[in-house]
Motif scaffolding. Structure first.
Motif, PDB file in Angstrom:
ATOM      1  N   ASP A  13     153.008  -3.398  50.172  1.00 36.54           N
ATOM      2  CA  ASP A  13     151.617  -3.565  49.757  1.00 36.54           C
ATOM      3  C   ASP A  13     151.584  -3.933  48.276  1.00 36.54           C
ATOM      4  O   ASP A  13     151.600  -3.072  47.401  1.00 36.54           O
ATOM      5  N   GLY A  14     151.555  -5.227  48.009  1.00 38.65           N
ATOM      6  CA  GLY A  14     151.539  -5.691  46.619  1.00 38.65           C
ATOM      7  C   GLY A  14     150.151  -5.866  46.050  1.00 38.65           C
ATOM      8  O   GLY A  14     149.996  -6.235  44.883  1.00 38.65           O
ATOM      9  N   ASN A  15     149.122  -5.587  46.861  1.00 39.35           N
ATOM     10  CA  ASN A  15     147.743  -5.750  46.402  1.00 39.35           C
ATOM     11  C   ASN A  15     147.317  -4.482  45.665  1.00 39.35           C
ATOM     12  O   ASN A  15     146.532  -3.675  46.163  1.00 39.35           O
ATOM     13  N   GLN A  16     147.862  -4.305  44.473  1.00 42.07           N
ATOM     14  CA  GLN A  16     147.634  -3.064  43.735  1.00 42.07           C
ATOM     15  C   GLN A  16     147.360  -3.333  42.264  1.00 42.07           C
ATOM     16  O   GLN A  16     147.782  -4.343  41.700  1.00 42.07           O
ATOM     17  N   ILE A  17     146.656  -2.395  41.677  1.00 40.32           N
ATOM     18  CA  ILE A  17     146.344  -2.427  40.246  1.00 40.32           C
ATOM     19  C   ILE A  17     147.000  -1.226  39.594  1.00 40.32           C
ATOM     20  O   ILE A  17     147.026  -0.124  40.164  1.00 40.32           O
ATOM     21  N   LEU A  18     147.523  -1.425  38.397  1.00 40.52           N
ATOM     22  CA  LEU A  18     148.153  -0.348  37.648  1.00 40.52           C
ATOM     23  C   LEU A  18     147.288   0.058  36.468  1.00 40.52           C
ATOM     24  O   LEU A  18     146.799  -0.800  35.726  1.00 40.52           O
ATOM     25  N   LEU A  19     147.092   1.371  36.310  1.00 43.04           N
ATOM     26  CA  LEU A  19     146.436   1.912  35.123  1.00 43.04           C
ATOM     27  C   LEU A  19     147.467   2.707  34.342  1.00 43.04           C
ATOM     28  O   LEU A  19     148.144   3.576  34.898  1.00 43.04           O
ATOM     29  N   GLY A  20     147.604   2.405  33.063  1.00 41.65           N
ATOM     30  CA  GLY A  20     148.533   3.138  32.208  1.00 41.65           C
ATOM     31  C   GLY A  20     147.777   4.033  31.248  1.00 41.65           C
ATOM     32  O   GLY A  20     146.866   3.585  30.555  1.00 41.65           O
ATOM     33  N   LEU A  21     148.161   5.313  31.226  1.00 41.24           N
ATOM     34  CA  LEU A  21     147.494   6.284  30.348  1.00 41.24           C
ATOM     35  C   LEU A  21     148.509   6.848  29.361  1.00 41.24           C
ATOM     36  O   LEU A  21     149.260   7.788  29.674  1.00 41.24           O
ATOM     37  N   PRO A  22     148.587   6.282  28.160  1.00 36.77           N
ATOM     38  CA  PRO A  22     149.551   6.768  27.162  1.00 36.77           C
ATOM     39  C   PRO A  22     149.120   8.106  26.563  1.00 36.77           C
ATOM     40  O   PRO A  22     147.924   8.375  26.405  1.00 36.77           O
TER      41      PRO A  22
END
Length: 714
Positions: free
Chosen positions: A72-81
């Motif tokens: 499943d490549g239909n994904q969004i990434l959120l990065g929280l530093p």
């Protein structure tokens, strides 16, 4: 021989020039616009499969890998530093965001340090989760958002709302992923469609008004050109062709193509004081120009890259629409324009230059300038970057660039999938194969463009951290990982017979543009060759983008060659001169070399969206050449210097006005915040500036001299 006039007369030229035809043409305009507003959807479609057409072998290969190894490549990434990603405050924040996202319609599931691992505080101690959630980093974790379908605009807007809420309290959240990148492209293209069409209309209208000193001609140019643009999109809508990433600018392209026909026709009308005579003089040249441009666009229909196929169809329709609408509406409407003795461009030409005096058009300085530019272009051609990174689509100071760059530097931002098997053909279900694959993974991870590697050994090592996993064989663990109970995660990494496996590499997009994607993939394949595994195939967005860049490059070579080749025969048919045909074909080739070479020298990349600019440039240049040759032929033939003088004098107004209109019309794209749109307009501007001295100076000066010197006989 007055070529072309006879067939114009037989084509009922008098009927087209009669005012009575307005009872037909005005309803046609109203019908086109009515249908346009009813049926045309101007929202660009940038789907997950926008790289290649479904009939292409590359698309089929990629789909086969996805079928065999579901992913499943239909994904969004959120990065929280954060400085402390194990603190209770940070973990609670991740949980609140993950819970909120999980409740949104359009989101299938959310994976984060609180939604996946059994204990959020031990994420960094788990082989799988420290790669999947933390990307081996100790100052940031990621939330993976898996989307349900391809139309994610509303869902992405909801995600952005969450990001904005946290940024208000100084908690930064970075966002990336192919769906987000596609959405940003779609938004930028949609904004550019409306904004730059308006700017192009205003700027082109100002040029028409200044040159002709006629509000009527200015308004007429807008009505005719806009109607042709609307007709283009209407026909594409009926052909079930959506607005794509390259056809988003089709209205501007069709508008400018129509402007060129309009300018030459109205200029000849001003000189000849007759719509019928202007039609007879202009239509043959416009027809050959249209035919050459049309065949150039039509050649794109047969390539593999889906966006180029869409442009081929759209460009063909736009070229036909520009020609047909202009010559259907303009002859009768020009009857209402009062002719003037001279317009402003005529006065400028008479006061400042003539071919005979060689003040401008015959200047040796101009010829030397073109020669120097050509040499510079040849030197920079090999440095042209035809495979730019995703980061190059946005300005460095823009927020989206900063977002993508952050995630790119923390584990990679683009996915490459590699299918492998053991060279000895044995299945991957014992400890030896596990160790061999683990060692290979570590070697691949050492490549400077590989951010994170997730593989079968990572899954097995993660399973081994569970107390039950220590009592199971590798084969049993593989079978369990491929069951519904564990989300079928194993199926994405190993085939049913355990003979093949997939490595998932999160690639780092190049900021220095030093290497092409396919070159990097070749380097990784060489690493695999040194191991006990065999590289079978590649898949994923990273690979597709590399193949797309290669396809665009080859399409440009074949497309430009086709246009130049067709134009050679068109010029030969018109002029009956092999030497002139060869000279002009070389001029067209030199425009391509100079444009792309200067881009290479200045470090400006050539991306998918900007690449069609050169085809439009050649079409515009061809238009000028054909009108000039047509006039020279009428004045006595291409072998006579006096004929070139008279031909230039009669067509100078149209040539200069057309060039200035194109330059100011496409200059609107320079102000776009979307860099590919900037480069698209820049290529056309640069090409127009380079083609002008070739049309007005180089060929009119050098060709007659070569004939008189006996070069052609040699």
């Amino acid at each position: 021989m007055n070529w072309g006039s006879s067939w114009v007369k037989s084509f009922k030229g008098e009927f087209l020039c009669n005012k009575k035809i307005l009872s037909i043409t005005i309803p046609i305009i109203l019908i086109i616009w009515s249908l346009f507003f009813i049926f045309v959807d101007l929202t660009p479609e940038v789907g997950q499969d926008f790289f290649f057409s479904k009939d292409s072998e590359i698309y089929k290969e990629n789909k086969e890998v996805a079928r065999k190894f579901p992913f499943d490549g239909n994904q969004i990434l959120l990065g929280l530093p954060d400085k402390d990603i194990t603190s209770e405050k940070y973990i609670n924040r991740i949980k609140r965001i993950s819970d909120a996202l999980s409740g949104y319609k359009g989101i299938k599931r959310v994976v984060s340090m609180t939604h996946g691992p059994s204990d959020p505080e031990d994420v960094l101690d788990h082989p799988l989760w420290k790669r999947l959630v933390a990307a081996n980093s100790k100052d940031v974790t990621f939330i993976s958002i898996y989307l349900e379908d391809q139309n994610n605009s509303k869902t992405i807007k909801q995600i952005e709302d969450i990001i904005n809420e946290y940024e208000k309290v100084n908690i930064p959240i970075k966002i990336a992923g192919i769906p987000y990148f596609r959405e940003q492209m779609k938004r930028n293209l949609k904004r550019d469609m409306s904004t730059f069409l308006k700017i192009a209309i205003i700027l082109c209208s100002i040029v028409i008004l200044i040159v002709n000193r006629s509000f009527f001609l200015m308004i007429l140019s807008v009505i005719v050109s806009l109607t042709a643009a609307a007709c283009s999109l209407l026909v594409l809508s009926f052909l079930d062709q959506p607005v794509g990433i390259l056809t988003a600018n089709l209205m501007v392209i069709a508008y400018v193509l129509t402007q060129s026909h309009f300018i030459f026709y109205s200029s000849n009308f001003q000189n000849l004081k007759s719509t019928k005579k202007a039609l007879i003089k202009t239509l043959p040249a416009s027809f050959w120009s249209m035919a050459t441009t049309l065949l150039g666009f039509a050649g794109l229909i047969f390539v593999e890259a889906k966006p180029l196929v869409q442009l081929g169809i759209g460009g063909t329709v736009a070229t036909l629409s520009a020609f047909l609408i202009c010559y259907l509406l303009l002859p009768s409407l020009l009857n209402f324009q009062k002719t003037k003795n001279k317009n402003n461009m005529n006065k400028f030409i008479e006061e400042n230059s003539s071919l005979g005096n060689k003040k401008i058009w015959g200047s040796s300085f101009v010829i030397l300038y073109v020669g120097a530019t050509l040499i510079l272009g040849l030197g920079g051609l090999s440095r042209l970057n035809t495979d730019p990174s995703l980061l190059s689509y946005f300005k460095k100071e823009s927020e989206i660039y900063k977002q993508l760059s952050f995630l790119n530097d923390h584990g990679g931002s683009n996915i490459l999938r590699v299918v492998l098997k053991r060279k000895n053909g044995k299945p991957l279900d014992d400890e030896k194969s596990y160790k061999e694959l683990w060692n290979l993974q570590e070697k691949l991870k050492s490549h400077d463009k590989v951010g994170t590697v997730i593989s079968l050994p990572v899954l097995l090592k993660e399973a081994d951290t569970h107390w039950l996993g220590q009592f199971l064989t590798w084969n049993w663990i593989l079978e369990l990982l491929s069951t519904d109970m564990l989300g079928n995660i194993g199926k994405g990494f190993v085939s049913e017979d355990h003979s093949q496996t997939v490595l998932l590499l999160k690639m780092i997009e190049s900021k220095d543009e030093s290497k092409k994607r396919l070159t990097i993939i070749d380097e990784l394949e060489k690493v695999v060759d040194t191991s006990s595994f065999k590289w079978l195939t590649s898949a994923g967005p990273y690979y597709l983008q590399g193949r797309l860049a290669e396809s665009v490059k080859m399409s440009l070579i074949t497309g430009v060659s086709l246009i130049v080749g067709i134009f050679f025969f068109v010029v030969f048919w018109i002029s009956k001169s092999f030497l002139l045909s060869a000279c002009i074909s070389l001029c067209l080739s030199s425009i391509v070399i100079m444009t792309f070479g200067l881009m290479g020298v200045t470090g400006v990349p050539l991306d998918l969206i900007s690449s069609p600019g050169i085809s439009i440039t050649l079409g515009i240049t061809i238009d000028g050449f054909i009108h000039l040759i047509r006039a020279v032929k009428e004045e006595g033939g291409v072998d006579k210097i006096e004929a070139w003088k008279e031909g230039l004098n009669s067509q100078m107004t149209g040539l200069l006005t057309s060039s200035f209109t194109i330059i100011v019309g496409f200059s609107a794209f320079i102000f776009s915040s979307f860099l590919p749109s900037q480069r698209f307009g820049g290529i056309i501007l640069l090409g127009a500036l380079l083609s002008l001295p070739l049309v007005l100076c180089v060929i009119p000066t050098l060709y007659p001299i070569s004939r008189l010197s006996g070069f052609s006989r040699t």
